[in-house]
Write an enzyme that holds these catalytic residues in place. Structure first.
Site, PDB file in Angstrom:
ATOM      1  N   CYS A   1      -2.081  -1.847   5.429  1.00 23.78           N
ATOM      2  CA  CYS A   1      -2.844  -2.609   4.440  1.00 23.78           C
ATOM      3  C   CYS A   1      -2.451  -2.077   3.065  1.00 23.78           C
ATOM      4  O   CYS A   1      -2.679  -0.897   2.766  1.00 23.78           O
ATOM      5  CB  CYS A   1      -4.339  -2.440   4.689  1.00 23.78           C
ATOM      6  SG  CYS A   1      -5.308  -3.343   3.485  1.00 23.78           S
TER       7      CYS A   1
ATOM      8  N   CYS B   1      -2.597  -9.062  -2.094  1.00 24.09           N
ATOM      9  CA  CYS B   1      -2.241  -8.630  -0.741  1.00 24.09           C
ATOM     10  C   CYS B   1      -0.923  -7.823  -0.743  1.00 24.09           C
ATOM     11  O   CYS B   1       0.154  -8.401  -0.953  1.00 24.09           O
ATOM     12  CB  CYS B   1      -2.140  -9.818   0.215  1.00 24.09           C
ATOM     13  SG  CYS B   1      -2.028  -9.292   1.941  1.00 24.09           S
TER      14      CYS B   1
HETATM   15  O1  PYC Z   1      -3.250  -5.671   0.909  1.00 26.44           O
HETATM   16  O2  PYC Z   1      -1.998  -5.631   2.699  1.00 26.44           O
HETATM   17  C1  PYC Z   1      -3.034  -5.925   2.114  1.00 26.44           C
HETATM   18  C2  PYC Z   1      -4.112  -6.599   2.883  1.00 26.44           C
HETATM   19  C3  PYC Z   1      -4.086  -7.006   4.168  1.00 26.44           C
HETATM   20  C4  PYC Z   1      -5.326  -7.591   4.434  1.00 26.44           C
HETATM   21  C5  PYC Z   1      -6.090  -7.511   3.291  1.00 26.44           C
HETATM   22  N1  PYC Z   1      -5.320  -6.898   2.351  1.00 26.44           N
END
Ligand code: PYC
Length: 310
Positions: A87, A237
């Site tokens: 993550c 993300c």
């Molecule tokens: O930042 O990799 C990330 C992530 C995955 C799910 C929520 N954030």
């Protein structure tokens, strides 16, 4: 039972680091420990992340002793429905939390995850760059028939989790349309599953990422990311931006070392770049900011009917 935590958010996306009181998962590698967590201690995940202690967007980070002694810490990420190999926003949040705890100083730290070792470079108390796991595009331009929406084309890529990346989102990436975007991406995910479309080695594609233009100066694009449990990522993300970098690299649209600035659906921003590892894989570097939001003890009180999470 008393469980100590520190909460932070990375560009709006929450991370809850469990510092003490987590389940005993043994001393094997992090991939094995994640399996034990899943099989034998899943109740802990549900109690920590789900209401009334948590909520659907929360990502948990169980701080562990690393198996690889070159690492400063180990971590297993989890959410409202299961476990995450890696993550990105959570790693940025974890680095900021470890700094607050006095466990690390500014500079580079190594973290062991179930899908490999990642590095985090703390530039200040809040600003962090991570070097993610090797990322790659598995398949380009995969078409899927999405009920109520017609044919949708996307790339399948790995950035520490499996993503389906859709260029030129047919719906506007407007923060007022989060309900519609969530519904659309949930349909895409069901369609992929229904059509038997997976990542490499049958990996479940549990993250869907839509792209569109950004209105911010110096920003290359905006995204909307559906997370496995149905919540949307408030941050751009980290693993999703890594998957995007892998696709840009494959398409010759971004050179090694060049910066890609990715905006999230709520306007937070990550900077991404990559080094080439070989003909098919890249090593992404993602930079973002996290801020601490609370710390405390989670309590399990006798007689609480919702003690295990809703
Ligand atoms: O930042 O990799 C990330 C992530 C995955 C799910 C929520 N954030």
């Amino acid at each position: 039972m008393k469980v100590q935590f520190i909460d932070s958010h990375t560009g709006g996306e929450p991370t809850r680091v469990i510092i003490t009181g987590g389940p005993n998962l043994g001393t094997e590698g992090l991939a094995q420990r994640m399996e034990i967590f899943q099989k034998e201690q899943d109740g802990f995940r549900r109690a920590v992340i789900n209401e009334p202690r948590g909520w659907e967007a929360m990502v948990g980070a169980l701080l562990c002793e690393p198996h690889d002694k070159t690492c400063d810490a180990g971590v297993i990420f989890f959410n409202n429905v299961g476990y995450l190999g890696m993550c990105g926003h959570g790693t940025i949040g974890l680095a900021v939390t470890l700094y607050e705890m006095g466990r690390v100083g500014l500079g580079t730290l190594r973290l062991e995850t179930p899908v490999g070792i990642v590095e985090a470079e703390l530039h200040s108390a809040n600003r962090v760059s991570i070097r993610n796991v090797p990322s790659y595009r598995y398949k380009k331009s995969v078409q899927v028939d999405v009920e109520g929406f017609g044919k949708v084309t996307g790339d399948i890529a790995w950035g520490g989790n499996w993503f389906f990346l859709v260029e030129d989102s047919p719906l506007p990436l407007d923060s007022k349309k989060i309900k519609e975007l969530t519904e659309f991406t949930l349909h895409i995910r069901s369609a992929l599953e229904g059509a038997g479309i997976y990542g490499e080695n049958g990996g479940v594609i549990d993250h869907i990422e839509l792209f569109g233009p950004s209105l911010l100066e110096g920003v290359h694009g905006r995204n909307f990311v559906l997370c496995p449990g149905g919540a949307y990522d408030r941050s751009p993300c980290g693993t999703g931006t890594s998957a995007k970098l892998a696709c840009l690299a494959e398409d010759g649209k971004l050179k090694p070392g060049e910066t890609w600035v990715q905006e999230s659906i709520i306007g937070s921003v990550f900077e991404g770049s990559y080094e080439r590892i070989d003909d098919s894989k890249v090593l992404p570097r993602i930079t973002g900011s996290a801020h601490l939001s609370s710390r405390g003890d989670l309590l399990w009180q006798e007689g609480d009917p919702f003690c295990g999470g809703i």
